[in-house]
Enzyme design. Structure first.
Site, PDB file in Angstrom:
ATOM      1  N   THR A  21      19.576  47.120 -15.411  1.00  0.00           N
ATOM      2  CA  THR A  21      20.321  46.564 -14.281  1.00  0.00           C
ATOM      3  C   THR A  21      21.824  46.898 -14.279  1.00  0.00           C
ATOM      4  OG1 THR A  21      20.660  44.452 -15.405  1.00  0.00           O
ATOM      5  CG2 THR A  21      18.671  44.667 -14.043  1.00  0.00           C
ATOM      6  N   ASP A  60      16.754  44.255 -18.589  1.00  0.00           N
ATOM      7  CA  ASP A  60      17.864  44.503 -19.509  1.00  0.00           C
ATOM      8  C   ASP A  60      19.191  44.404 -18.762  1.00  0.00           C
ATOM      9  OD1 ASP A  60      18.842  45.558 -22.174  1.00  0.00           O
ATOM     10  OD2 ASP A  60      19.674  47.059 -20.817  1.00  0.00           O
ATOM     11  N   TYR A  65      27.949  45.156 -17.778  1.00  0.00           N
ATOM     12  CA  TYR A  65      27.412  45.691 -16.519  1.00  0.00           C
ATOM     13  C   TYR A  65      27.969  44.920 -15.328  1.00  0.00           C
ATOM     14  CZ  TYR A  65      23.879  47.851 -19.614  1.00  0.00           C
ATOM     15  OH  TYR A  65      23.236  48.543 -20.605  1.00  0.00           O
TER      16      TYR A  65
HETATM   17  N1  LIG Z   1      24.572  51.450 -24.427  1.00  0.00           N
HETATM   18  C1  LIG Z   1      23.582  50.811 -23.856  1.00  0.00           C
HETATM   19  O1  LIG Z   1      23.209  49.773 -24.318  1.00  0.00           O
HETATM   20  C2  LIG Z   1      22.943  51.383 -22.647  1.00  0.00           C
HETATM   21  C3  LIG Z   1      23.419  52.559 -22.162  1.00  0.00           C
HETATM   22  C4  LIG Z   1      22.800  53.040 -21.074  1.00  0.00           C
HETATM   23  C5  LIG Z   1      21.746  52.362 -20.520  1.00  0.00           C
HETATM   24  N2  LIG Z   1      21.311  51.190 -21.011  1.00  0.00           N
HETATM   25  C6  LIG Z   1      20.192  50.437 -20.384  1.00  0.00           C
HETATM   26  O2  LIG Z   1      19.148  51.311 -20.085  1.00  0.00           O
HETATM   27  C7  LIG Z   1      18.915  51.309 -18.671  1.00  0.00           C
HETATM   28  C8  LIG Z   1      18.510  52.675 -18.215  1.00  0.00           C
HETATM   29  O3  LIG Z   1      19.504  53.632 -18.473  1.00  0.00           O
HETATM   30  P1  LIG Z   1      20.236  54.391 -17.284  1.00  0.00           P
HETATM   31  O4  LIG Z   1      20.245  53.518 -16.078  1.00  0.00           O
HETATM   32  O5  LIG Z   1      21.524  54.910 -17.811  1.00  0.00           O
HETATM   33  O6  LIG Z   1      19.355  55.678 -17.077  1.00  0.00           O
HETATM   34  P2  LIG Z   1      17.860  56.044 -16.617  1.00  0.00           P
HETATM   35  O7  LIG Z   1      16.955  54.895 -16.559  1.00  0.00           O
HETATM   36  O8  LIG Z   1      17.471  57.222 -17.440  1.00  0.00           O
HETATM   37  O9  LIG Z   1      18.123  56.630 -15.148  1.00  0.00           O
HETATM   38  C9  LIG Z   1      18.563  55.841 -14.109  1.00  0.00           C
HETATM   39  C10 LIG Z   1      18.914  56.781 -12.969  1.00  0.00           C
HETATM   40  O10 LIG Z   1      17.751  57.513 -12.574  1.00  0.00           O
HETATM   41  C11 LIG Z   1      17.466  57.260 -11.217  1.00  0.00           C
HETATM   42  N3  LIG Z   1      16.023  57.076 -11.097  1.00  0.00           N
HETATM   43  C12 LIG Z   1      15.267  56.032 -11.552  1.00  0.00           C
HETATM   44  N4  LIG Z   1      13.963  56.232 -11.251  1.00  0.00           N
HETATM   45  C13 LIG Z   1      13.894  57.405 -10.580  1.00  0.00           C
HETATM   46  C14 LIG Z   1      12.836  58.136  -9.992  1.00  0.00           C
HETATM   47  N5  LIG Z   1      11.562  57.703 -10.012  1.00  0.00           N
HETATM   48  N6  LIG Z   1      13.132  59.308  -9.364  1.00  0.00           N
HETATM   49  C15 LIG Z   1      14.404  59.765  -9.319  1.00  0.00           C
HETATM   50  N7  LIG Z   1      15.452  59.115  -9.858  1.00  0.00           N
HETATM   51  C16 LIG Z   1      15.205  57.936 -10.488  1.00  0.00           C
HETATM   52  C17 LIG Z   1      18.244  56.028 -10.820  1.00  0.00           C
HETATM   53  O11 LIG Z   1      18.680  56.124  -9.490  1.00  0.00           O
HETATM   54  P3  LIG Z   1      18.082  55.162  -8.321  1.00  0.00           P
HETATM   55  O12 LIG Z   1      18.787  53.849  -8.464  1.00  0.00           O
HETATM   56  O13 LIG Z   1      18.414  55.899  -7.097  1.00  0.00           O
HETATM   57  O14 LIG Z   1      16.604  55.062  -8.555  1.00  0.00           O
HETATM   58  C18 LIG Z   1      19.432  56.030 -11.774  1.00  0.00           C
HETATM   59  O15 LIG Z   1      20.510  56.730 -11.216  1.00  0.00           O
HETATM   60  C19 LIG Z   1      20.245  50.807 -18.059  1.00  0.00           C
HETATM   61  O16 LIG Z   1      20.093  50.316 -16.734  1.00  0.00           O
HETATM   62  C20 LIG Z   1      20.609  49.774 -19.064  1.00  0.00           C
HETATM   63  O17 LIG Z   1      19.872  48.596 -18.824  1.00  0.00           O
HETATM   64  C21 LIG Z   1      21.889  50.711 -22.082  1.00  0.00           C
END
Ligand SMILES: NC(=O)c1ccc[n+]([C@@H]2O[C@H](COP(=O)([O-])OP(=O)(O)OC[C@H]3O[C@@H](n4cnc5c(N)ncnc54)[C@H](OP(=O)(O)O)[C@@H]3O)[C@@H](O)[C@H]2O)c1
Length: 268
Positions: A21, A60, A65
């Site tokens: 999120t 998460d 965030y």
């Molecule tokens: N240091 C940390 O603790 C840390 C760091 C990074 C992330 N996280 C956690 O992990 C989660 C996921 O990581 P993330 O958000 O960086 O990356 P991710 O899940 O790898 O990718 C998210 C991105 O991909 C797009 N997306 C999602 N599903 C899709 C699909 N079916 N087709 C095309 N595009 C798609 C989303 O855009 P749309 O919104 O347009 O779908 C978004 O821009 C975060 O939200 C967070 O909760 C934690």
């Protein structure tokens, strides 16, 4: 429909897909391919209802965030018990800048604030939000000892660390209930952490499963990067759940459908 699975030895039962999120609360200094507008309350509420209908029970969030925790607290107030909520400690984000504090005093302050923001009297999971110096955070600040104490006091049910290094991930696997690692088609550097967690029966949450949306931009573009990503992630038996960030209902549905294909018996 997604079946739940145990998160290591925590006693928590989680779905193999969780909802990330970041995009519910922060659109500054983020590493996504394009700019975006935060969903309004109606849109966010519909996404959460959709996630629940699809069978997802894991969310998460983090203090870093932006307004994510507060918004989830408001929108999930009436259905708190349906969700396994994972939040973080250590990183703060304000006025476009991240700062870090891993002292026991800050951990306690942050967890009490998360409880208020999430309108709950317990947190299912708390992850240390690393600044990159994983081993130093674990060894110098005694973060897991403090989190263990707060777990015993009933404020949280499980704890772990969102790591950024192989060494830090391996250390966290030894001392915590779960580790959150980056694992995707572009990045396998931390795979040994997942191996270790599997060996020790510790939980593994995958972050950036779709490389934060950057996989399709690489030269080796797979034909269906979402399906290929799901196949890749769920081929590892140590992965408990992939936390995928989306504010697009079609993407949420697509992720579920494709995860189910990867998880179907005999799919490997
Ligand atoms: N240091 C940390 O603790 C840390 C760091 C990074 C992330 N996280 C956690 O992990 C989660 C996921 O990581 P993330 O958000 O960086 O990356 P991710 O899940 O790898 O990718 C998210 C991105 O991909 C797009 N997306 C999602 N599903 C899709 C699909 N079916 N087709 C095309 N595009 C798609 C989303 O855009 P749309 O919104 O347009 O779908 C978004 O821009 C975060 O939200 C967070 O909760 C934690």
């Amino acid at each position: 429909m997604l079946k739940t699975r145990p998160l290591g030895q925590t006693g928590l039962e989680i779905t193999p897909i969780g909802l990330g999120t970041v995009k519910f609360g922060r659109n500054q200094k983020v590493n996504y391919p394009g700019t975006f507008t935060l969903p309004d309350d109606d849109q966010a509420s519909r996404l959460l209802a959709q996630a629940r209908e699809l069978g997802i029970n894991l969310i998460d969030t983090a203090p870093a965030y932006g307004t994510s925790e507060e918004r989830l607290g408001k929108l999930l107030a009436k259905e708190r018990h349906h969700w396994v909520i994972s939040t973080k400690v250590g990183e703060e984000f304000a006025d476009g800048l991240s700062t870090f504090n891993f002292t026991p005093e800050h951990l306690r302050f942050s967890i009490e604030r998360s409880l208020r923001r999430l309108r709950s009297d317990y947190l299912d999971m708390v992850l240390v939000h690393s600044d990159g110096k994983d081993c130093d955070i674990i060894e110098s600040y005694g973060v897991f000892a403090e989190l263990e104490e707060l777990k015993r006091a009933g404020l949280l049910r499980a704890y772990g660390m969102s790591t950024k290094t192989l060494e830090g991930g391996l250390l966290a696997a030894q001392h915590a209930d779960a580790v959150m690692v980056t694992y995707n088609l572009n990045h396998r550097d931390e795979e040994a952490v997942i191996d270790k967690c599997y060996q020790l029966n510790k939980g593994v949450l995958v972050k950036k499963a779709l490389a934060s949306g950057h996989i399709h931009q690489t030269p080796d573009t797979p034909t269906d990067f979402v399906q290929d990503s799901m196949d890749f992630i769920f081929a590892h038996p140590g992965v408990s759940s992939a936390i995928i960030g989306t504010i697009n209902p079609q993407h949420l549905r697509d992720n579920l459908d494709k995860a189910l294909i990867s998880l179907a018996p005999g799919s490997d």
